[in-house]
Design a protein around this motif. Sequence first.
Motif, mmCIF file in Angstrom:
data_model
loop_
_atom_site.group_PDB
_atom_site.id
_atom_site.type_symbol
_atom_site.label_atom_id
_atom_site.label_comp_id
_atom_site.label_asym_id
_atom_site.label_seq_id
_atom_site.Cartn_x
_atom_site.Cartn_y
_atom_site.Cartn_z
ATOM 1 N N GLN A 183 -12.546 22.886 -1.463
ATOM 2 C CA GLN A 183 -12.255 21.731 -0.606
ATOM 3 C C GLN A 183 -10.783 21.320 -0.643
ATOM 4 O O GLN A 183 -10.225 20.930 0.385
ATOM 5 C CB GLN A 183 -13.135 20.545 -1.008
ATOM 6 C CG GLN A 183 -14.623 20.780 -0.788
ATOM 7 C CD GLN A 183 -15.459 19.545 -1.078
ATOM 8 O OE1 GLN A 183 -14.962 18.420 -1.134
ATOM 9 N NE2 GLN A 183 -16.756 19.740 -1.276
ATOM 10 N N ARG B 249 -13.546 11.740 -8.489
ATOM 11 C CA ARG B 249 -12.461 12.694 -8.668
ATOM 12 C C ARG B 249 -11.133 11.982 -8.534
ATOM 13 O O ARG B 249 -10.984 11.019 -7.817
ATOM 14 C CB ARG B 249 -12.585 13.821 -7.644
ATOM 15 C CG ARG B 249 -13.965 14.492 -7.742
ATOM 16 C CD ARG B 249 -14.073 15.718 -6.882
ATOM 17 N NE ARG B 249 -13.098 16.703 -7.308
ATOM 18 C CZ ARG B 249 -12.057 17.026 -6.591
ATOM 19 N NH1 ARG B 249 -11.821 16.427 -5.462
ATOM 20 N NH2 ARG B 249 -11.220 17.925 -7.003
ATOM 21 N N ARG C 245 -14.881 24.298 -8.738
ATOM 22 C CA ARG C 245 -15.312 24.893 -7.470
ATOM 23 C C ARG C 245 -14.906 23.998 -6.286
ATOM 24 O O ARG C 245 -14.444 24.482 -5.246
ATOM 25 C CB ARG C 245 -16.827 25.110 -7.475
ATOM 26 C CG ARG C 245 -17.344 25.915 -6.278
ATOM 27 C CD ARG C 245 -18.860 26.070 -6.345
ATOM 28 N NE ARG C 245 -19.282 26.683 -7.591
ATOM 29 C CZ ARG C 245 -19.290 27.989 -7.819
ATOM 30 N NH1 ARG C 245 -18.871 28.824 -6.861
ATOM 31 N NH2 ARG C 245 -19.704 28.466 -8.977
ATOM 32 N N THR C 246 -15.055 22.687 -6.457
ATOM 33 C CA THR C 246 -14.670 21.754 -5.402
ATOM 34 C C THR C 246 -13.164 21.786 -5.161
ATOM 35 O O THR C 246 -12.700 21.758 -4.014
ATOM 36 C CB THR C 246 -15.111 20.323 -5.762
ATOM 37 O OG1 THR C 246 -16.530 20.302 -5.931
ATOM 38 C CG2 THR C 246 -14.726 19.335 -4.674
ATOM 39 N N THR D 99 -18.359 22.620 -11.627
ATOM 40 C CA THR D 99 -18.511 22.024 -10.294
ATOM 41 C C THR D 99 -17.192 21.457 -9.795
ATOM 42 O O THR D 99 -16.824 21.632 -8.623
ATOM 43 C CB THR D 99 -19.583 20.917 -10.329
ATOM 44 O OG1 THR D 99 -20.837 21.491 -10.683
ATOM 45 C CG2 THR D 99 -19.713 20.238 -8.965
ATOM 46 N N GLU D 100 -16.475 20.767 -10.670
ATOM 47 C CA GLU D 100 -15.186 20.196 -10.274
ATOM 48 C C GLU D 100 -14.197 21.278 -9.857
ATOM 49 O O GLU D 100 -13.487 21.142 -8.861
ATOM 50 C CB GLU D 100 -14.605 19.365 -11.424
ATOM 51 C CG GLU D 100 -15.359 18.087 -11.727
ATOM 52 C CD GLU D 100 -15.201 17.031 -10.649
ATOM 53 O OE1 GLU D 100 -14.540 17.289 -9.637
ATOM 54 O OE2 GLU D 100 -15.743 15.919 -10.823
ATOM 55 N N SER E 17 -7.040 18.128 0.760
ATOM 56 C CA SER E 17 -8.185 18.563 1.562
ATOM 57 C C SER E 17 -7.831 18.671 3.035
ATOM 58 O O SER E 17 -8.496 19.358 3.803
ATOM 59 C CB SER E 17 -9.347 17.589 1.380
ATOM 60 O OG SER E 17 -9.788 17.578 0.053
#
Length: 430
Positions: free
Chosen positions: A124, A9, A119-120, A116-117, A42
Amino acid sequence: MTVPTLKPRLLAATAVTAALALAVTACSSSAKSTSPGTTSPSASSGSPSSSAPSSGGSVTVGDSTTLSGAIAQLGQTGLDGVKMAIADLNAKGGVLGKTVKLVSADDNITPATGATEVRTMITQDHAIAMFGPVSSAVAAAQEQVTNQYSIPMFFYTSNDMGLMRGGANKYAFQFVPNTTMEPSAVADYFVKQAHGPITIATFAPDYSFGHDTVSGFIAALQRLHVNYRLVAQEFPPLSATNITSYLTAIVDSHPDYVFNAQFGSDLVNFTKQASSFGLFQKTKVIAMYDYNVLAALGSTTPAGSIGFDRAPFWAMPELGNFPQTFKAKYGDYPSEWAIMGYTAVQGWAWAVEKANSFSPSAVASALAGATVPTIRGNLTIQACDHQAEIPEYVGTIAAQPDPRYGVRLWNQPVFSAPFSDINPPCGASS
Protein backbone atom coordinates in the motif's frame (compact mmCIF):
# COMPACT_ATOMS: atom_id res chain seq x y z
CA MET A 1 -0.63 -16.44 22.00
CA THR A 2 -3.50 -14.23 20.87
CA VAL A 3 -2.55 -11.74 18.19
CA PRO A 4 -3.36 -8.26 19.53
CA THR A 5 -5.37 -5.73 17.59
CA LEU A 6 -3.17 -3.73 15.25
CA LYS A 7 -2.19 -0.36 16.62
CA PRO A 8 -2.72 2.62 14.31
CA ARG A 9 0.05 2.88 11.77
CA LEU A 10 2.51 5.69 12.15
CA LEU A 11 3.54 7.65 9.10
CA ALA A 12 6.67 9.72 9.52
CA ALA A 13 7.38 11.70 6.39
CA THR A 14 10.88 13.07 6.66
CA ALA A 15 11.18 16.37 4.80
CA VAL A 16 14.11 18.07 3.18
CA THR A 17 15.07 20.16 6.16
CA ALA A 18 16.00 19.13 9.68
CA ALA A 19 13.20 21.34 11.00
CA LEU A 20 10.57 19.29 9.21
CA ALA A 21 12.28 16.10 10.40
CA LEU A 22 11.68 17.24 13.96
CA ALA A 23 7.95 17.29 13.23
CA VAL A 24 7.84 13.52 12.82
CA THR A 25 5.87 12.16 15.78
CA ALA A 26 3.92 9.09 16.83
CA CYS A 27 0.25 9.38 15.95
CA SER A 28 -2.41 7.81 18.15
CA SER A 29 -5.35 8.36 15.83
CA SER A 30 -6.58 5.80 13.35
CA ALA A 31 -5.59 7.98 10.37
CA LYS A 32 -2.10 8.16 8.94
CA SER A 33 -0.15 11.27 9.76
CA THR A 34 2.25 13.07 7.46
CA SER A 35 4.54 15.99 8.09
CA PRO A 36 3.28 19.32 6.75
CA GLY A 37 3.85 19.93 3.06
CA THR A 38 4.18 16.27 2.06
CA THR A 39 1.90 13.67 0.53
CA SER A 40 1.12 10.21 1.77
CA PRO A 41 3.33 7.47 0.30
CA SER A 42 0.14 5.57 -0.49
CA ALA A 43 -0.67 8.28 -3.01
CA SER A 44 2.62 7.85 -4.85
CA SER A 45 2.85 6.22 -8.24
CA GLY A 46 4.50 3.08 -6.91
CA SER A 47 8.03 1.76 -6.74
CA PRO A 48 10.62 3.64 -8.77
CA SER A 49 11.88 2.25 -12.05
CA SER A 50 14.92 -0.01 -11.95
CA SER A 51 16.57 2.19 -14.56
CA ALA A 52 18.43 5.36 -13.60
CA PRO A 53 15.66 7.49 -12.06
CA SER A 54 14.94 11.10 -12.84
CA SER A 55 15.48 13.58 -10.03
CA GLY A 56 12.60 14.99 -8.01
CA GLY A 57 9.71 13.27 -6.27
CA SER A 58 10.05 10.88 -3.39
CA VAL A 59 10.57 7.26 -2.39
CA THR A 60 9.34 5.45 0.72
CA VAL A 61 11.07 3.10 3.14
CA GLY A 62 9.52 1.35 6.15
CA ASP A 63 10.35 0.35 9.72
CA SER A 64 8.02 -1.96 11.66
CA THR A 65 9.45 -2.29 15.15
CA THR A 66 8.47 -2.44 18.82
CA LEU A 67 7.12 0.93 19.98
CA SER A 68 5.08 -0.17 23.02
CA GLY A 69 5.51 -2.52 25.94
CA ALA A 70 8.53 -3.51 28.00
CA ILE A 71 11.14 -3.24 25.24
CA ALA A 72 9.73 -0.18 23.48
CA GLN A 73 12.84 1.84 24.36
CA LEU A 74 14.91 -0.32 22.00
CA GLY A 75 12.46 0.13 19.15
CA GLN A 76 11.87 3.85 19.68
CA THR A 77 15.53 4.85 19.99
CA GLY A 78 16.41 2.65 17.03
CA LEU A 79 13.66 4.32 15.02
CA ASP A 80 15.06 7.71 16.05
CA GLY A 81 18.38 6.69 14.53
CA VAL A 82 16.64 5.73 11.29
CA LYS A 83 14.71 9.02 11.27
CA MET A 84 17.84 11.08 11.84
CA ALA A 85 19.73 9.31 9.05
CA ILE A 86 16.88 9.97 6.63
CA ALA A 87 16.64 13.61 7.72
CA ASP A 88 20.37 14.01 7.12
CA LEU A 89 20.07 12.41 3.67
CA ASN A 90 17.21 14.72 2.73
CA ALA A 91 19.08 17.78 4.01
CA LYS A 92 21.75 16.95 1.42
CA GLY A 93 19.31 16.53 -1.46
CA GLY A 94 17.92 13.07 -0.81
CA VAL A 95 18.98 9.89 -2.59
CA LEU A 96 19.43 10.12 -6.36
CA GLY A 97 17.65 13.45 -6.14
CA LYS A 98 14.55 12.03 -4.43
CA THR A 99 13.25 12.85 -0.95
CA VAL A 100 13.14 9.78 1.29
CA LYS A 101 9.97 9.25 3.35
CA LEU A 102 9.60 6.87 6.26
CA VAL A 103 6.49 4.94 7.28
CA SER A 104 6.67 3.22 10.67
CA ALA A 105 4.46 0.98 12.80
CA ASP A 106 4.33 -0.86 16.12
CA ASP A 107 4.74 -4.63 15.80
CA ASN A 108 3.53 -5.25 19.39
CA ILE A 109 6.38 -7.81 19.74
CA THR A 110 4.15 -10.16 17.75
CA PRO A 111 5.39 -11.95 14.58
CA ALA A 112 1.98 -11.97 12.88
CA THR A 113 1.51 -8.25 13.53
CA GLY A 114 4.98 -7.39 12.31
CA ALA A 115 4.51 -9.42 9.14
CA THR A 116 1.14 -7.80 8.42
CA GLU A 117 2.57 -4.32 8.90
CA VAL A 118 5.46 -5.01 6.53
CA ARG A 119 3.14 -6.44 3.89
CA THR A 120 0.98 -3.31 4.11
CA MET A 121 3.99 -1.02 3.82
CA ILE A 122 5.12 -2.83 0.67
CA THR A 123 1.75 -3.23 -1.05
CA GLN A 124 0.00 0.00 0.00
CA ASP A 125 2.80 2.45 0.82
CA HIS A 126 5.11 1.14 -1.93
CA ALA A 127 8.08 0.86 0.43
CA ILE A 128 11.23 -0.11 -1.47
CA ALA A 129 13.32 -1.06 1.59
CA MET A 130 12.56 -2.17 5.15
CA PHE A 131 14.37 -1.62 8.45
CA GLY A 132 13.94 -3.16 11.92
CA PRO A 133 12.65 -4.81 14.16
CA VAL A 134 13.70 -5.53 17.80
CA SER A 135 12.66 -9.17 18.25
CA SER A 136 14.35 -11.85 16.15
CA ALA A 137 11.10 -13.83 16.20
CA VAL A 138 9.30 -10.87 14.61
CA ALA A 139 12.22 -10.39 12.22
CA ALA A 140 11.92 -13.96 10.97
CA ALA A 141 8.24 -13.40 10.14
CA GLN A 142 8.94 -10.06 8.46
CA GLU A 143 11.80 -11.52 6.45
CA GLN A 144 9.47 -14.04 4.86
CA VAL A 145 7.35 -11.15 3.56
CA THR A 146 10.24 -9.01 2.29
CA ASN A 147 11.73 -12.06 0.59
CA GLN A 148 8.38 -12.82 -1.05
CA TYR A 149 8.32 -9.32 -2.57
CA SER A 150 12.11 -9.16 -3.19
CA ILE A 151 12.50 -6.09 -0.96
CA PRO A 152 15.80 -5.42 0.87
CA MET A 153 15.55 -5.93 4.65
CA PHE A 154 18.07 -4.29 6.98
CA PHE A 155 18.31 -5.74 10.50
CA TYR A 156 19.90 -3.34 12.98
CA THR A 157 18.60 -4.66 16.33
CA SER A 158 17.36 -8.24 15.85
CA ASN A 159 20.48 -10.35 15.42
CA ASP A 160 19.69 -14.05 15.34
CA MET A 161 22.27 -15.65 13.07
CA GLY A 162 19.55 -17.75 11.46
CA LEU A 163 18.04 -14.64 9.87
CA MET A 164 20.85 -14.59 7.32
CA ARG A 165 20.14 -18.20 6.33
CA GLY A 166 23.81 -18.66 5.60
CA GLY A 167 23.56 -16.15 2.75
CA ALA A 168 20.61 -17.87 1.08
CA ASN A 169 18.47 -14.70 1.19
CA LYS A 170 19.76 -12.18 -1.34
CA TYR A 171 17.73 -9.35 0.18
CA ALA A 172 18.60 -9.62 3.92
CA PHE A 173 21.44 -7.61 5.52
CA GLN A 174 22.60 -7.54 9.14
CA PHE A 175 24.13 -4.34 10.57
CA VAL A 176 24.34 -5.73 14.10
CA PRO A 177 26.65 -8.34 15.70
CA ASN A 178 24.91 -11.69 15.39
CA THR A 179 24.22 -14.34 18.03
CA THR A 180 27.57 -16.01 17.42
CA MET A 181 29.63 -12.80 17.42
CA GLU A 182 28.17 -11.27 20.59
CA PRO A 183 28.64 -14.19 23.02
CA SER A 184 32.02 -14.98 21.48
CA ALA A 185 33.22 -11.47 22.32
CA VAL A 186 31.94 -11.86 25.88
CA ALA A 187 33.72 -15.20 26.21
CA ASP A 188 36.96 -13.72 24.87
CA TYR A 189 36.81 -11.03 27.57
CA PHE A 190 35.56 -13.39 30.24
CA VAL A 191 38.37 -15.90 29.80
CA LYS A 192 40.85 -13.21 30.83
CA GLN A 193 38.90 -12.67 34.08
CA ALA A 194 38.17 -16.23 35.16
CA HIS A 195 40.86 -18.41 36.70
CA GLY A 196 40.65 -22.06 37.63
CA PRO A 197 37.51 -24.24 37.64
CA ILE A 198 34.34 -22.12 37.71
CA THR A 199 30.59 -22.62 37.83
CA ILE A 200 28.26 -20.80 35.43
CA ALA A 201 24.51 -20.25 35.23
CA THR A 202 22.66 -18.72 32.27
CA PHE A 203 19.55 -16.52 32.15
CA ALA A 204 17.90 -15.51 28.88
CA PRO A 205 14.52 -14.70 27.29
CA ASP A 206 12.65 -17.77 26.08
CA TYR A 207 12.79 -17.34 22.32
CA SER A 208 15.28 -17.84 19.47
CA PHE A 209 17.58 -14.95 20.37
CA GLY A 210 17.90 -16.02 24.00
CA HIS A 211 18.52 -19.68 23.27
CA ASP A 212 20.93 -19.00 20.41
CA THR A 213 22.91 -16.44 22.42
CA VAL A 214 23.31 -18.83 25.34
CA SER A 215 24.32 -21.63 22.96
CA GLY A 216 26.85 -19.29 21.34
CA PHE A 217 28.34 -18.40 24.74
CA ILE A 218 28.68 -22.04 25.81
CA ALA A 219 30.22 -22.93 22.44
CA ALA A 220 32.73 -20.10 22.81
CA LEU A 221 33.72 -21.24 26.31
CA GLN A 222 34.37 -24.70 24.90
CA ARG A 223 36.37 -23.27 22.01
CA LEU A 224 38.52 -21.33 24.48
CA HIS A 225 38.96 -24.42 26.71
CA VAL A 226 37.48 -22.76 29.79
CA ASN A 227 37.31 -25.11 32.77
CA TYR A 228 33.66 -24.59 33.76
CA ARG A 229 30.61 -26.45 35.02
CA LEU A 230 27.09 -25.38 34.00
CA VAL A 231 24.91 -25.41 37.13
CA ALA A 232 21.63 -23.80 36.02
CA GLN A 233 19.83 -22.50 32.93
CA GLU A 234 16.69 -20.37 33.16
CA PHE A 235 14.57 -18.99 30.30
CA PRO A 236 11.82 -16.63 31.53
CA PRO A 237 9.35 -15.27 28.96
CA LEU A 238 10.26 -12.03 27.23
CA SER A 239 8.90 -9.05 29.20
CA ALA A 240 8.07 -11.19 32.27
CA THR A 241 7.91 -8.99 35.37
CA ASN A 242 7.69 -11.64 38.08
CA ILE A 243 10.88 -13.67 37.76
CA THR A 244 11.17 -14.79 41.38
CA SER A 245 11.07 -18.53 40.64
CA TYR A 246 13.71 -18.20 37.93
CA LEU A 247 15.97 -16.11 40.16
CA THR A 248 15.53 -18.53 43.05
CA ALA A 249 16.77 -21.38 40.87
CA ILE A 250 19.83 -19.34 39.90
CA VAL A 251 20.67 -18.30 43.47
CA ASP A 252 20.19 -21.84 44.78
CA SER A 253 22.72 -23.15 42.22
CA HIS A 254 25.47 -20.92 43.74
CA PRO A 255 27.22 -20.02 40.46
CA ASP A 256 30.46 -18.07 40.28
CA TYR A 257 29.17 -16.30 37.17
CA VAL A 258 25.78 -15.66 35.57
CA PHE A 259 25.59 -15.00 31.83
CA ASN A 260 22.38 -13.02 31.17
CA ALA A 261 21.13 -12.40 27.62
CA GLN A 262 18.25 -10.11 28.65
CA PHE A 263 18.14 -6.49 27.52
CA GLY A 264 16.36 -3.19 28.08
CA SER A 265 13.74 -3.03 30.83
CA ASP A 266 13.90 -6.82 31.30
CA LEU A 267 17.54 -6.46 32.37
CA VAL A 268 16.70 -3.50 34.61
CA ASN A 269 13.99 -5.62 36.27
CA PHE A 270 16.39 -8.56 36.66
CA THR A 271 19.08 -6.37 38.22
CA LYS A 272 16.74 -4.83 40.78
CA GLN A 273 15.19 -8.15 41.78
CA ALA A 274 18.57 -9.93 41.80
CA SER A 275 19.93 -7.24 44.13
CA SER A 276 17.22 -8.05 46.64
CA PHE A 277 18.43 -11.65 46.55
CA GLY A 278 21.99 -10.49 47.24
CA LEU A 279 23.10 -12.08 43.97
CA PHE A 280 25.70 -9.43 43.14
CA GLN A 281 27.50 -10.06 46.44
CA LYS A 282 27.70 -13.77 45.69
CA THR A 283 28.44 -13.90 41.98
CA LYS A 284 29.60 -11.83 39.01
CA VAL A 285 26.91 -11.09 36.42
CA ILE A 286 27.61 -10.69 32.70
CA ALA A 287 24.83 -8.88 30.81
CA MET A 288 23.93 -6.28 28.16
CA TYR A 289 24.58 -3.31 30.44
CA ASP A 290 24.39 -0.60 27.79
CA TYR A 291 24.01 3.15 28.30
CA ASN A 292 20.21 3.12 28.63
CA VAL A 293 20.15 0.27 31.15
CA LEU A 294 22.94 1.85 33.21
CA ALA A 295 21.19 5.24 33.14
CA ALA A 296 17.93 3.63 34.29
CA LEU A 297 19.66 1.82 37.15
CA GLY A 298 21.46 4.93 38.38
CA SER A 299 22.99 4.45 41.83
CA THR A 300 21.78 0.83 41.95
CA THR A 301 24.10 -0.12 39.07
CA PRO A 302 26.12 -3.20 40.11
CA ALA A 303 29.75 -2.05 39.98
CA GLY A 304 32.17 -4.78 38.95
CA SER A 305 29.65 -6.64 36.78
CA ILE A 306 30.60 -7.25 33.16
CA GLY A 307 28.68 -5.42 30.45
CA PHE A 308 28.51 -5.93 26.70
CA ASP A 309 27.21 -3.53 24.08
CA ARG A 310 26.93 -3.53 20.30
CA ALA A 311 27.75 0.15 19.82
CA PRO A 312 28.63 2.11 23.00
CA PHE A 313 28.92 5.73 21.86
CA TRP A 314 31.25 6.67 24.72
CA ALA A 315 33.83 4.09 23.53
CA MET A 316 33.62 4.94 19.81
CA PRO A 317 35.69 8.07 19.02
CA GLU A 318 35.10 7.43 15.33
CA LEU A 319 31.55 8.74 15.81
CA GLY A 320 32.89 12.29 16.11
CA ASN A 321 30.17 14.75 17.13
CA PHE A 322 27.32 12.38 16.27
CA PRO A 323 26.43 11.66 19.94
CA GLN A 324 26.15 15.38 20.71
CA THR A 325 24.15 16.07 17.55
CA PHE A 326 21.78 13.21 18.37
CA LYS A 327 21.35 14.43 21.94
CA ALA A 328 20.56 17.96 20.76
CA LYS A 329 17.78 16.53 18.59
CA TYR A 330 16.31 13.81 20.80
CA GLY A 331 17.23 14.89 24.33
CA ASP A 332 19.58 12.02 25.17
CA TYR A 333 22.69 10.31 23.87
CA PRO A 334 22.24 7.66 21.16
CA SER A 335 21.58 4.08 22.18
CA GLU A 336 23.38 1.28 20.40
CA TRP A 337 20.12 0.72 18.52
CA ALA A 338 20.10 4.32 17.25
CA ILE A 339 23.69 4.07 16.03
CA MET A 340 23.06 0.81 14.20
CA GLY A 341 19.76 2.11 12.75
CA TYR A 342 21.53 5.19 11.40
CA THR A 343 24.28 3.02 9.95
CA ALA A 344 21.80 0.65 8.26
CA VAL A 345 20.16 3.59 6.45
CA GLN A 346 23.59 4.74 5.33
CA GLY A 347 24.22 1.28 3.90
CA TRP A 348 20.98 1.31 1.91
CA ALA A 349 21.54 4.85 0.58
CA TRP A 350 25.12 4.08 -0.45
CA ALA A 351 23.98 0.98 -2.36
CA VAL A 352 21.27 2.95 -4.18
CA GLU A 353 23.80 5.58 -5.25
CA LYS A 354 26.32 2.90 -6.22
CA ALA A 355 23.74 1.06 -8.35
CA ASN A 356 22.30 4.35 -9.65
CA SER A 357 18.94 2.68 -9.13
CA PHE A 358 16.29 1.98 -6.52
CA SER A 359 15.77 -1.50 -7.96
CA PRO A 360 15.83 -3.94 -5.01
CA SER A 361 17.87 -6.45 -6.99
CA ALA A 362 20.42 -3.83 -8.04
CA VAL A 363 20.67 -2.46 -4.49
CA ALA A 364 21.20 -5.93 -3.00
CA SER A 365 23.86 -6.77 -5.58
CA ALA A 366 25.68 -3.48 -5.00
CA LEU A 367 25.81 -3.96 -1.22
CA ALA A 368 26.97 -7.59 -1.07
CA GLY A 369 30.74 -7.59 -0.58
CA ALA A 370 30.95 -3.78 -0.60
CA THR A 371 32.77 -1.49 1.80
CA VAL A 372 30.44 1.31 2.88
CA PRO A 373 31.39 4.66 4.48
CA THR A 374 29.37 5.21 7.67
CA ILE A 375 29.46 7.27 10.88
CA ARG A 376 31.41 4.42 12.49
CA GLY A 377 33.96 4.21 9.69
CA ASN A 378 34.14 2.04 6.60
CA LEU A 379 32.11 -1.17 7.03
CA THR A 380 32.49 -4.19 4.79
CA ILE A 381 29.39 -6.29 4.13
CA GLN A 382 30.36 -9.92 3.69
CA ALA A 383 29.35 -11.18 0.26
CA CYS A 384 28.73 -14.70 1.56
CA ASP A 385 26.09 -13.93 4.21
CA HIS A 386 25.54 -10.12 4.22
CA GLN A 387 26.86 -9.71 7.78
CA ALA A 388 28.46 -6.32 8.45
CA GLU A 389 32.02 -6.68 9.71
CA ILE A 390 31.64 -4.85 13.01
CA PRO A 391 33.06 -5.43 16.50
CA GLU A 392 31.36 -6.14 19.83
CA TYR A 393 32.33 -4.22 22.97
CA VAL A 394 32.81 -5.56 26.51
CA GLY A 395 33.83 -3.92 29.78
CA THR A 396 33.56 -3.89 33.56
CA ILE A 397 31.05 -1.49 35.17
CA ALA A 398 32.70 1.38 37.01
CA ALA A 399 32.08 2.22 40.67
CA GLN A 400 31.61 5.94 39.99
CA PRO A 401 29.62 7.89 37.37
CA ASP A 402 31.49 9.05 34.27
CA PRO A 403 31.87 12.83 34.79
CA ARG A 404 31.07 13.47 31.13
CA TYR A 405 27.66 11.77 31.22
CA GLY A 406 26.69 11.40 34.88
CA VAL A 407 26.18 7.64 34.45
CA ARG A 408 28.19 4.68 35.74
CA LEU A 409 29.61 3.35 32.49
CA TRP A 410 32.56 0.97 32.10
CA ASN A 411 36.14 1.20 33.29
CA GLN A 412 38.76 1.99 30.69
CA PRO A 413 40.02 0.49 28.54
CA VAL A 414 36.91 -0.95 26.89
CA PHE A 415 37.53 -4.24 25.09
CA SER A 416 36.63 -4.12 21.39
CA ALA A 417 36.49 -7.65 19.99
CA PRO A 418 37.54 -7.59 16.32
CA PHE A 419 35.13 -9.08 13.80
CA SER A 420 37.78 -11.51 12.58
CA ASP A 421 38.05 -13.01 16.07
CA ILE A 422 34.36 -13.45 16.83
CA ASN A 423 32.66 -14.41 13.56
CA PRO A 424 33.22 -17.89 12.12
CA PRO A 425 34.26 -18.07 8.46
CA CYS A 426 31.36 -18.33 6.05
CA GLY A 427 30.21 -21.90 5.82
CA ALA A 428 31.73 -22.85 9.18
CA SER A 429 29.62 -23.83 12.16
CA SER A 430 29.52 -21.61 15.24
